[in-house]
Design an enzyme around this catalytic site. Sequence first.
Site, PDB file in Angstrom:
ATOM      1  NE  ARG A 302       0.734  -2.614  16.301  1.00 46.68           N
ATOM      2  CZ  ARG A 302       1.707  -2.184  16.010  1.00 46.68           C
ATOM      3  NH1 ARG A 302       2.133  -1.619  14.727  1.00 46.68           N
ATOM      4  NH2 ARG A 302       2.745  -1.959  16.953  1.00 46.68           N
ATOM      5  CD  GLU A 304      -1.687  -1.560  10.421  1.00 42.76           C
ATOM      6  OE1 GLU A 304      -1.226  -0.693   9.440  1.00 42.76           O
ATOM      7  OE2 GLU A 304      -0.683  -2.084  11.305  1.00 42.76           O
ATOM      8  NE  ARG A 310       6.093  -1.847   4.428  1.00 41.15           N
ATOM      9  CZ  ARG A 310       6.649  -0.946   4.852  1.00 41.15           C
ATOM     10  NH1 ARG A 310       7.982  -0.907   4.907  1.00 41.15           N
ATOM     11  NH2 ARG A 310       6.110   0.195   4.727  1.00 41.15           N
ATOM     12  CG  HIS A 311       1.408  -4.318   6.629  1.00 38.81           C
ATOM     13  ND1 HIS A 311       1.626  -3.643   5.430  1.00 38.81           N
ATOM     14  CD2 HIS A 311       1.445  -3.390   7.496  1.00 38.81           C
ATOM     15  CE1 HIS A 311       2.032  -2.377   5.882  1.00 38.81           C
ATOM     16  NE2 HIS A 311       1.981  -2.134   7.013  1.00 38.81           N
ATOM     17  CD  GLU A 453       8.500   1.012  10.726  1.00 37.08           C
ATOM     18  OE1 GLU A 453       8.324   0.409  11.908  1.00 37.08           O
ATOM     19  OE2 GLU A 453       7.760   1.447  10.059  1.00 37.08           O
ATOM     20  CB  SER A 456       8.178   2.672  14.816  1.00 37.21           C
ATOM     21  OG  SER A 456       7.915   3.768  14.993  1.00 37.21           O
ATOM     22  NE  ARG A 504       7.074  -4.847   8.597  1.00 31.31           N
ATOM     23  CZ  ARG A 504       6.583  -3.587   8.416  1.00 31.31           C
ATOM     24  NH1 ARG A 504       7.368  -2.588   8.806  1.00 31.31           N
ATOM     25  NH2 ARG A 504       5.145  -3.565   8.284  1.00 31.31           N
TER      26      ARG A 504
END
Length: 530
Positions: A302, A304, A310-311, A453, A456, A504
């Site tokens: 990812r 991002e 948490r990323h 989360e 998903s 996670r």
Amino acid sequence: MTKEDVKGAAEEEQAQSKKALKKQQKEAEKQAKKAEKQAKMATEQQATDEDDFAKDRYGVSAMVQSQERLGRTLIRVQDLTPEKANQLVWVRARMHTIRAKGKQCFLVLRQQQFNVQALVAVGDRASKQMVKFAANITKESIVDVEAVVQTVEQKIETCTQHDVELHVERIFVISQADARLPLQLEDAVRPDVGVEEEGRATVNQDTRLDNRVIDLRTTTSQAIFRLQSGVCQLFRDTLLQKGFVEIQTPKIISAASEGGANVFTVSYFKTSAYLAQSPQLYKQMCICADFDKVFCIGPVFRAEDSNTHRHLTEFVGLDIEMAFNYHYHEVLDSITDTMVEIFKGLRDRFQTEIQTVCKQYHSEPFKFLEPTLRLEYQEGVAMLRAAGVEMGDEEDLSTPNEKLLGRLVKEKYDTDFYVLDKYPLEVRPFYTMPDPHNPKYSNSYDMFMRGEEILSGAQRVHDAQLLTERASHHGIDLEKIKAYIDSFRYGAPPHAGGGIGLERVTMLYLGLHNIRQTSMFPRDPKRLTP
């Protein structure tokens, strides 16, 4: 040149010659003293060696180059129990700590998350020189030790092996560590509560990650990644028992799998490609190919620019996809059952690891319900509003609101794990099936652990025409996903699935506070090494 100049030059040359001669004599004297000292030391060493009855019982071994295969059995540190009392055993371990005291030297030998006390003492089997040698072995060196297992009268609280210690008879260094370590392991495992008040050294996150190989040696890290391995094993075993097939999907793809811009572009011969954001499209294509139930475990990328707790830019995805008969809740039930089996397995099989982590990072035991609590998105929004949060019906949950909802759910239902179902359609990917009763919502769900989360998922659109419409609505180049859409033109069963972040799950099950603790070699916007 005048007579005076010549005379001056001659005198200067003579002075320099005397100076050089004096320097040579001084150097010769220095070398003579050095040779005398070395000869004296050699004589003393020879005398010491002659006096040292244990000289064959210790030392630095030759580098192991598979010269021979010894018939020696090495005992695991965790297996050193009172049942082995009075037995002579060989152990290979790291030198964790050393404390010399007179004619004795106390060692702590560490092997992964287990350690044991060892004693080298002057006596019939160990000489003064052997004790001195043991006291000077550098921390983190790997040693082979032959010793007698002895029970102790008082428990050794500082070691995992409380009831026994080793009385060393032989000790050999197999691999010697540098004397200067970038971090001390005892500093790296100090409890995270009240450390500032104690005024003792701790190790910050960057130092840990810059020297990850050493940080991974700590008992806490060893426990974390053994438990994480357990998550993968339980995930795999549970799904195989449910009739799933494990698949491997491409990580280099021609179009962004999630439809967004958060992808890494890579050079692919004369064109460009992307690193897969998930195995989403390929899982579905396998369902269309009649595999019925599939899962995969693999890297996910990812792009991002998120520097949060948490990323990560690369993590391990635990992905599930499954055909169902009439309702996507058939799949939802299967996924929650799998998660519950993982939680039960961790609780029942990994108590040693859980307790080891808790010594440094205390957290409450993870709680879950059977069957798993399931709330609709609108119910979650209502709970937040009742707690004073202002948000719209179709607004996505922010991270603070996720955490708050997790606390509210824990207070009301006493569970750390729950499902939020029927998300607003606009906040979900293009391939999400709309809710047939309310087009503003969708047949999609998230799963949460301790208010964050971890999964998903959704029922996927399996009709080519509707999929084309949804992709166009999201502004996706249809040509780039033509193979994906075409796979639904030849008859596709209704199906649903989800993607879970391994790091996670591990972080939240153990109640840790940063995902970098559960990623072996983390990748984020600021870290690409080691």
